[in-house]
Design a protein around this motif. Sequence first.
Motif, short mmCIF file in Angstrom:
data_model
loop_
_atom_site.label_atom_id
_atom_site.label_comp_id
_atom_site.label_asym_id
_atom_site.label_seq_id
_atom_site.Cartn_x
_atom_site.Cartn_y
_atom_site.Cartn_z
N ALA A 117 0.73 -1.38 0.12
CA ALA A 117 0.00 0.14 0.04
C ALA A 117 0.83 1.36 -0.04
N THR A 118 2.06 1.32 0.94
CA THR A 118 2.80 2.53 0.61
C THR A 118 3.38 2.68 -0.38
N ALA A 119 4.00 1.62 -1.02
CA ALA A 119 4.76 1.77 -2.21
C ALA A 119 3.61 2.08 -3.36
N PHE A 163 -4.85 4.16 -0.43
CA PHE A 163 -5.40 4.49 0.94
C PHE A 163 -6.51 3.55 1.02
N GLY A 164 -6.92 2.70 -0.01
CA GLY A 164 -7.84 1.85 -0.06
C GLY A 164 -7.53 0.64 0.74
N ILE A 165 -6.22 0.28 0.60
CA ILE A 165 -5.75 -0.79 1.33
C ILE A 165 -5.60 -0.34 2.99
N LYS A 166 -5.08 0.74 3.18
CA LYS A 166 -5.03 1.29 4.51
C LYS A 166 -6.28 1.20 5.29
N SER A 167 -7.52 1.90 4.48
CA SER A 167 -8.57 1.84 5.09
C SER A 167 -9.52 0.48 4.97
N ALA A 168 -8.78 -0.43 4.25
CA ALA A 168 -9.62 -1.81 4.30
C ALA A 168 -11.04 -1.81 3.63
N VAL A 169 -10.90 -1.36 2.49
CA VAL A 169 -12.22 -1.29 1.58
C VAL A 169 -12.46 -2.57 0.87
N PHE A 170 -13.25 -3.08 0.31
CA PHE A 170 -13.32 -4.20 -0.65
C PHE A 170 -12.59 -3.82 -2.06
#
Lengths: 505, 123
Positions: free
Chosen positions: A171-173, A218-225
Amino acid sequence: MKPELLLVAPLVIAFATGIATFLARRRPRLAGALSVGGAALLLAAALALLAQVVAAGPIATQAANWPAPFGITFVADLLSAIMVATTGVMALVIAVYALAEIPRPLESAGFHTFYQILIGGVCGAFLTGDLFNLYVWFEVNLMASFALLVLGGSREQLDGGIKYVAINLVATAMFLVAVAVLYGLTGTLNMADLHQSVGRVGDVGLLTVVACLFLLGFGIKSAVFPLFFWLPASYHTPPVTVSALFAALLTKVGVYALIRVFTLIFTRDVAFTHTVLLVVAGLTMVTGVLGAVAQMQVRRLLAFHIISQIGYMIMGLALMTPLALAGAIYFMLHNILAKANLFLISGVMRRTAGSFDLGEIGGLWKANPALALLFAVAAFSLAGMPPLSGFWGKLLLIKAGLDAESYAIAAVALTVGLLTLYSMVKIWNEGFWKPHPAGDGGVVTLAAALPGGRVWLLMAPIVVLAGLTVAMGLFAGPVVRVMLTAADQLLNSDAYVAAVFGSGR
Amino acid sequence: MASLLAVLIGAMVAAASYLLLSRNVVRFLFGFVLLGNAINLAILTVGRYRGPQPPLVPDGAAVPTAAVANALPQALILTAIVIGFGILAFSVVLIYRAYEELGTINSDEMQVAEPAGVPGGPR
């Protein structure tokens, strides 16, 4: 004191407390007291900042007086100030809970230090006005959360830790390469400056690609589908204190970052980007809650609910109306309070009934009616029962969905609310209502679970958070008015930009 | 120069993606290192690489007279390298500790936190 100093006060306090607790690590009692004291100071500074921003609008300051957009800007509009104040509340109550919950060896291993650094990193992410600086704060959060997650080093923690670390590195990459390409397109990384210069980018298609990279990161960070699998793999493994802290703050930093970039920077192709967000929001709600209803372990059930409720916040962002954004911010605040409280309560459930597994516990209503009542407040708020806070959050979001004629998402939000109620009732029935499988002897009272009055260190945070949940519901009118002002500042960025550049531009 | 770098970055990202998909978490970590380096090169490239001239302003001039390097992307890369190194050090130790405790570096076999085959999730 100059009001601008309030912007850096939360960071200075958190990192100073982190250093102090590190120096005091051989004396865990002192380190714990320092941690609570630092968190209280941070809360006071955050509330002063909130009062300042409510009274006088967004404020900004430049690191080392390098004028924007060349230096690093710290800026707080109402959304940032609300998030920092919420972080202060959570930092204080969870630090108190930690005093009774975290075992001595983990305190000596630096628990309080990592805790404070995580709090400081979260505040930094909320307050920075520079995209690359936001990346640095994300990394600060990430390193502190890695350490907290595996502190203690049990088999489950290392297993969950590997998955958490691996996907967050990806995610950070994504985030970093998105920042790079955006810099290449615009020549700036200051968010207020980006707001102005994305308008001059000729290639809107490339800008949308960058927006999607940010959405991935950001989607990985906020755990979205469909990027959430790391969360239910890891959040049930560390001590309850750490689970509650992560549930309260970490995914919300991701949601905050999404709200920030998709209201301030990527607003040129709203028809595409915000439709993607809307679809993601609906699928996140549904998959999260379906995962939750299948679980029998309290913390895993709650972890899946985090995902489901991130969907509501993204829904508010996707609809992009003042009411929807106000609903998203209100819902985020409500969710931080209620969800962290449920995790804290799950820790007390295990202490008194012996397990996190709903099949192995029971009888908590009979043994501890006070705990049952506090659980009911948090759980029914989460499920959206009036007059608790979750009801108003969902009401705002669903009304915004109907106003925007997005009937499908409104229907999804309502259905997911019902399933949320179902899984909360499941915890109630299995944990509180049915008799304990081992008979009345299987469950002990609060006072017996943790002798010497220390049980109040566990119960006081739960009482405070339940009280805040009730207050947010009963005084929904004034709270929603503040949220509407915050939403207005997001949709009309002039005050934000003016604060960053001073009155000269 | 930019096209050459773009092809190189593409090749590095392809190799990194291949490694990131491995079940072996050590190979995953190598993939992450390679991806990080590809991104650092990408920052340099999109920041308009204009040769190795240092960004110095000659005596008497107000702006640089020749085409000079853009210092900002290099500062960003330096920060990213430092952070990446810290994360790499942590990850290596984490993988080693996980190998000690779980006895495997195959991610498919790491199922302690989420055991398979338990209806309704782990008990």
